[in-house]
Design an enzyme around this catalytic site. Sequence first.
Site, mmCIF file in Angstrom:
data_model
loop_
_atom_site.group_PDB
_atom_site.id
_atom_site.type_symbol
_atom_site.label_atom_id
_atom_site.label_comp_id
_atom_site.label_asym_id
_atom_site.label_seq_id
_atom_site.Cartn_x
_atom_site.Cartn_y
_atom_site.Cartn_z
ATOM 1 N N ASP A 1 0.823 -1.206 0.000
ATOM 2 C CA ASP A 1 0.000 0.000 0.000
ATOM 3 C C ASP A 1 0.859 1.260 0.000
ATOM 4 O O ASP A 1 1.403 1.649 1.038
ATOM 5 C CB ASP A 1 -0.901 -0.029 1.246
ATOM 6 C CG ASP A 1 -1.748 1.218 1.383
ATOM 7 O OD1 ASP A 1 -2.232 1.486 2.501
ATOM 8 O OD2 ASP A 1 -1.913 1.939 0.377
ATOM 9 N N SER B 1 -1.347 15.854 -12.209
ATOM 10 C CA SER B 1 -1.591 15.573 -13.631
ATOM 11 C C SER B 1 -2.091 16.861 -14.290
ATOM 12 O O SER B 1 -2.863 17.611 -13.688
ATOM 13 C CB SER B 1 -2.658 14.479 -13.769
ATOM 14 O OG SER B 1 -3.155 14.413 -15.109
#
Length: 330
Positions: free
Chosen positions: A34, A198
């Site tokens: 994780d 992004s």
Amino acid sequence: STGGAVATPEDHDVEYLTPVSIGTPEQILNLDIDTGSSDLWVFSSETSRSEVKGQTLYDPSNSSTAQKLEGYTWSISYGDGSSSAGEVYLDTVSIGALTVSSQAVEVAQKVSSEFTSDSNNDGLLGLGFGSLNTVQPNAQKTFFDNAMPALDSPVFTADLKAGIPGRYNFGYIDPNAYTGNITYVSVDDSQGFWDWTSPGYAIGSGSFENTTIKGIADTGTSLLLLPSSVVSAYYGKISGAKYDSTQAGYVLPCSPTPPDFAFGVGDDGAAIVLPGKYINYAPTGSSGTTCFGGIQGDSGIGFAIFGDVALKAAFVVFDGGSKTLGWASK
Ligand SMILES: NCc1ccc(-c2ccco2)nc1
């Protein structure tokens, strides 16, 4: 040194489990690696019996290399509402050929019902930044932080796949695992996450929409969670898609296959394309007519989460040396 191991998807790619060796003689547990947290915790001989249903238990009393950290405790809660807590040992931990001789292994004494009912998940191995570790009175290092000095290169890579096993590798970048170039982007580690930005997205064959999307690369989250404006634009292109308050998410007709979704990487026009079928996350009922969307909103979180639905479309380099993320198609 280098290492690595297979990452096997559970149903609907809800999570990926990787065999991890702990102790002497080795006890092999299947852990959920994780990148969105930084505790290595396991189901154990100390876990409340009523909260164990089929998991493999780490028993430190059967390990000649286990050393208890007296008075150390941990307690963690995750974004999905699950939680766990317990005590701490040091022991030898290996992922494939890569061994850390004195890794903090957090043994669970309590786990929430979500973990109890996930019978194949024997615990989590966090690869986030050290600031997220919950051990008291002194935070403990992640497996990657402990391994980094000995690695050929200070990196690990995630190569998750849709419906079939992929791999996590440590210390090297496999040139056969990706196509084209790897585009590296900066990471803001101030919140303990692999947090990046992004430049925008495209839906199907549509034009690229320039809009800043700041979010984390999180192998421990199943879905792709994005700003509501992006999610609404995507499902607005699909006849019959709607927000279903009962399911607490967008649902869509499983057929026809929904449009692809691309997110931008870097400022040279690179992008990762999710095939539309990745957005058919799972059927909501027995007919298989309606699917739960693999893209959902990030409202209330404060950032986007590039979870497994996104990561399985890419080859991702987590660079602990430069603190950057590398994204490539495959
Ligand atoms: N994002 C960390 C994480 C991983 C797995 C889980 C989980 C598995 C079963 C129930 O809850 N919860 C949180």
